[in-house]
Design a protein around this motif. Structure first.
Motif, PDB file in Angstrom:
ATOM      1  N   GLU A 116       0.831  -1.202   0.000  1.00  0.00           N
ATOM      2  CA  GLU A 116       0.000   0.000   0.000  1.00  0.00           C
ATOM      3  C   GLU A 116       0.868   1.254   0.000  1.00  0.00           C
ATOM      4  N   ASP A 117       0.440   2.239  -0.800  1.00  0.00           N
ATOM      5  CA  ASP A 117       1.191   3.491  -0.909  1.00  0.00           C
ATOM      6  C   ASP A 117       1.264   4.227   0.425  1.00  0.00           C
ATOM      7  N   ASP A 118       0.200   4.150   1.221  1.00  0.00           N
ATOM      8  CA  ASP A 118       0.197   4.844   2.504  1.00  0.00           C
ATOM      9  C   ASP A 118       1.277   4.289   3.439  1.00  0.00           C
ATOM     10  N   GLN A 119       1.459   2.971   3.405  1.00  0.00           N
ATOM     11  CA  GLN A 119       2.481   2.367   4.252  1.00  0.00           C
ATOM     12  C   GLN A 119       3.882   2.794   3.817  1.00  0.00           C
ATOM     13  N   LEU A 120       4.121   2.826   2.504  1.00  0.00           N
ATOM     14  CA  LEU A 120       5.425   3.256   1.996  1.00  0.00           C
ATOM     15  C   LEU A 120       5.689   4.725   2.331  1.00  0.00           C
ATOM     16  N   PHE A 121       4.649   5.543   2.215  1.00  0.00           N
ATOM     17  CA  PHE A 121       4.802   6.967   2.539  1.00  0.00           C
ATOM     18  C   PHE A 121       5.151   7.160   4.016  1.00  0.00           C
ATOM     19  N   TYR A 122       4.574   6.338   4.884  1.00  0.00           N
ATOM     20  CA  TYR A 122       4.856   6.423   6.318  1.00  0.00           C
ATOM     21  C   TYR A 122       6.350   6.258   6.577  1.00  0.00           C
ATOM     22  N   PHE A 123       6.978   5.267   5.901  1.00  0.00           N
ATOM     23  CA  PHE A 123       8.419   5.049   6.070  1.00  0.00           C
ATOM     24  C   PHE A 123       9.213   6.216   5.486  1.00  0.00           C
ATOM     25  N   GLN A 124       8.832   6.660   4.287  1.00  0.00           N
ATOM     26  CA  GLN A 124       9.584   7.729   3.627  1.00  0.00           C
ATOM     27  C   GLN A 124       9.521   9.029   4.429  1.00  0.00           C
TER      28      GLN A 124
END
Length: 505
Positions: free
Chosen positions: A448-456
């Motif tokens: 999920e894009d939201d999960q990747l954004f959280y890390f970034q």
């Protein structure tokens, strides 16, 4: 390639089939000449004459299957001693059934998404026992997770590399020929075979050189898990079209109130794409109030075929727990059949499959619940991380009329990390009982894009974020291995597969 995703739920009435009137396997067998000493040419000529005179038999039989079965039989003819009754019974039943069992094709529902032509189009060569003089020098054989362990090399037990000195009194682990107790041999004879599967199950029955028996007497608890180490060392080059085949077979018999943990680990030589076929069967019989904790790790060569059958029979108030991680094999298929034959029985299945290359990872499971107050939980996860990779999950839960107050849950989740990666998912509930609590769910997605954004947003680059999410996706299953050393090994394996720059060990 489009993702195939199908979900089926059915509430049906029982179907009563009339007794078959067609030619049975026993009557077919009576038409065939016995395999007698002599040349292969003579035996084939005699069989050809029989098939010519019996059109019905010729229609029912698959010449390719019969030739393969004969090759397996010939490979065992050199044994100087006659097989013990349970093994002979297994071979006879399997041979009779093979006469009317064709090679599976994509037109057959159980193999609709699994292409087995890789095996069929290869030249199959049975593997003979290896000489022990050079085995101890192989580094792969020194990797022991647990103090209780059995080394099974290309389908044959290697006693010199096994450690069983810490077994409790009354517990037996070994081949049929090593059984000295008449009572144990009688129980083994009663349980072989306790189920009959497909073509690959039958080929194992014909080609198994021995039955490895694990017997736990009534009320006995084996504290340390038993590690079954399956090594595939003999193989061919990728383009040779030859598949050396091994047929290991294990019977686990746990009497009333007994308990044991079993770790099955299948592996090949590190860093190779050797081609071979491991065709394995494990039968498990769990008595009243007994428990079996089953860990299964499959990391075969990426050029190998790995076909695994696990049949489980659970009696009243027994517990069966399976935790599985499968990452190897060009073609890997696990057929899992669990039958609850008593009330208040618990079944827990946790499986994870990873396809990192041009691989097929396939799990076909069936749970049959026949008695009241049974409980089953199934969690299946898979990741396809290659554009030519495939995964298959066909999970069937059958709740029969007498299985009232059953609590059955099934969940499958899949990650597709490449545009053309494919997963075929078919969860299936068949409910006849009317007082049950049953559920299932299925999900297929990318990260999920939201999960990747959280890390970034916290300064972690995209690749590190993806690896962390993938590891956490698998961790739900890996964390269910009951032994911490197994958990650590599998987690390290996962990290290595997803990031080849990590050094081994």
């Amino acid at each position: 390639m489009l993702t195939a995703h199908s979900v089926a739920i059915s509430i049906v009435s029982p179907i009563i089939h009339p007794p078959p009137t067609a030619l049975t396997s026993q009557s077919i067998s009576s038409c065939l000449p016995k395999l007698i000493p002599g040349s292969k040419t003579r035996r084939r000529t005699e069989k050809a004459r029989v098939f010519t005179q019996s059109p019905t038999l010729a229609v029912l039989s698959d010449p390719h299957v019969l030739q393969l079965a004969e090759t397996l039989e010939d490979s065992l003819q050199s044994s100087s001693s006659a097989p013990l009754p349970p093994l002979q019974k297994l071979r006879d039943i399997s041979a009779q059934s093979l006469l009317s069992t064709p090679w599976p094709s994509r037109k057959d529902e159980p193999f609709r998404f699994t292409d087995t032509s890789f095996i069929k189009n290869s030249h199959i060569e049975p593997i003979s026992p290896s000489k022990s003089r050079s085995l101890a020098s192989l580094p792969v054989l020194s990797d022991t997770l647990l103090p209780l362990n059995v080394t099974i090399l290309d389908g044959y037990v290697v006693d010199s590399l096994s450690q069983l000195s810490e077994l409790p009194d009354g517990v037996f682990v070994g081949g049929l020929s090593s059984i000295t107790s008449e009572a144990t041999m009688k129980r083994v004879s009663e349980c072989v075979p306790n189920f009959q599967g497909d073509l690959f199950w039958l080929l194992n029955g014909v080609g198994a050189p021995d039955i490895i028996v694990i017997y736990v007497p009534e009320g006995c608890r084996v504290e340390s898990p038993l590690h079954l180490k399956y090594f595939s060392l003999k193989g061919s080059e990728k383009d040779s079209k030859t598949l050396p085949i091994s047929n290991p077979r294990v019977l686990v018999l746990v009497e009333k109130g007994g308990e044991i943990g079993i770790v099955e680990e299948y592996t090949g030589v590190d860093g190779t794409d050797m081609c071979y076929w491991a065709n394995s069967v494990m039968e498990i019989v769990i008595g009243n109030g007994a428990k079996v904790s089953h860990s299964y790790i499959q990391t075969q060569s990426l050029g190998a075929a790995h076909i695994k059958w696990t049949s489980v029979r659970q009696e009243s108030t027994s517990i069966y727990e399976l935790t599985e991680v499968s990452t190897g094999g060009k073609l890997s298929r696990h057929n899992l059949h669990v039958q609850q034959v008593g009330p208040e029985t618990v079944t827990e299945l946790s499986t994870f499959h990873l396809s990192i290359g041009d691989q097929i990872q396939d799990l076909h499971s069936k749970l049959v619940l026949d008695h009241p107050r049974g409980v089953s939980r199934q969690l299946h996860k898979c990741i396809v991380a290659h554009s030519l990779g495939q995964a298959v999950f066909d999970g069937n839960v059958q709740v029969n009329r007498d299985a009232q107050q059953t609590d059955a849950g099934q969940l499958t989740r899949s990650l597709l990390l490449k545009p053309r990666a494919t997963v075929n998912v078919k969860p299936n509930l068949q409910i006849i009982a009317d007082d049950v609590k049953c559920s299932h769910g299925a999900a297929i997605s990318d990260l999920e894009d939201d999960q990747l954004f959280y890390f970034q947003a916290r300064g972690i680059d995209i690749e590190a974020a993806r690896k962390a999410l993938i590891i956490s996706f698998a961790a739900e299953v890996i964390g269910r291995f009951p032994n911490t050393s197994v958990q650590k090994k599998v987690e390290g394996l996962m990290r290595k597969l997803l990031d080849p720059t990590i050094p081994s060990g």
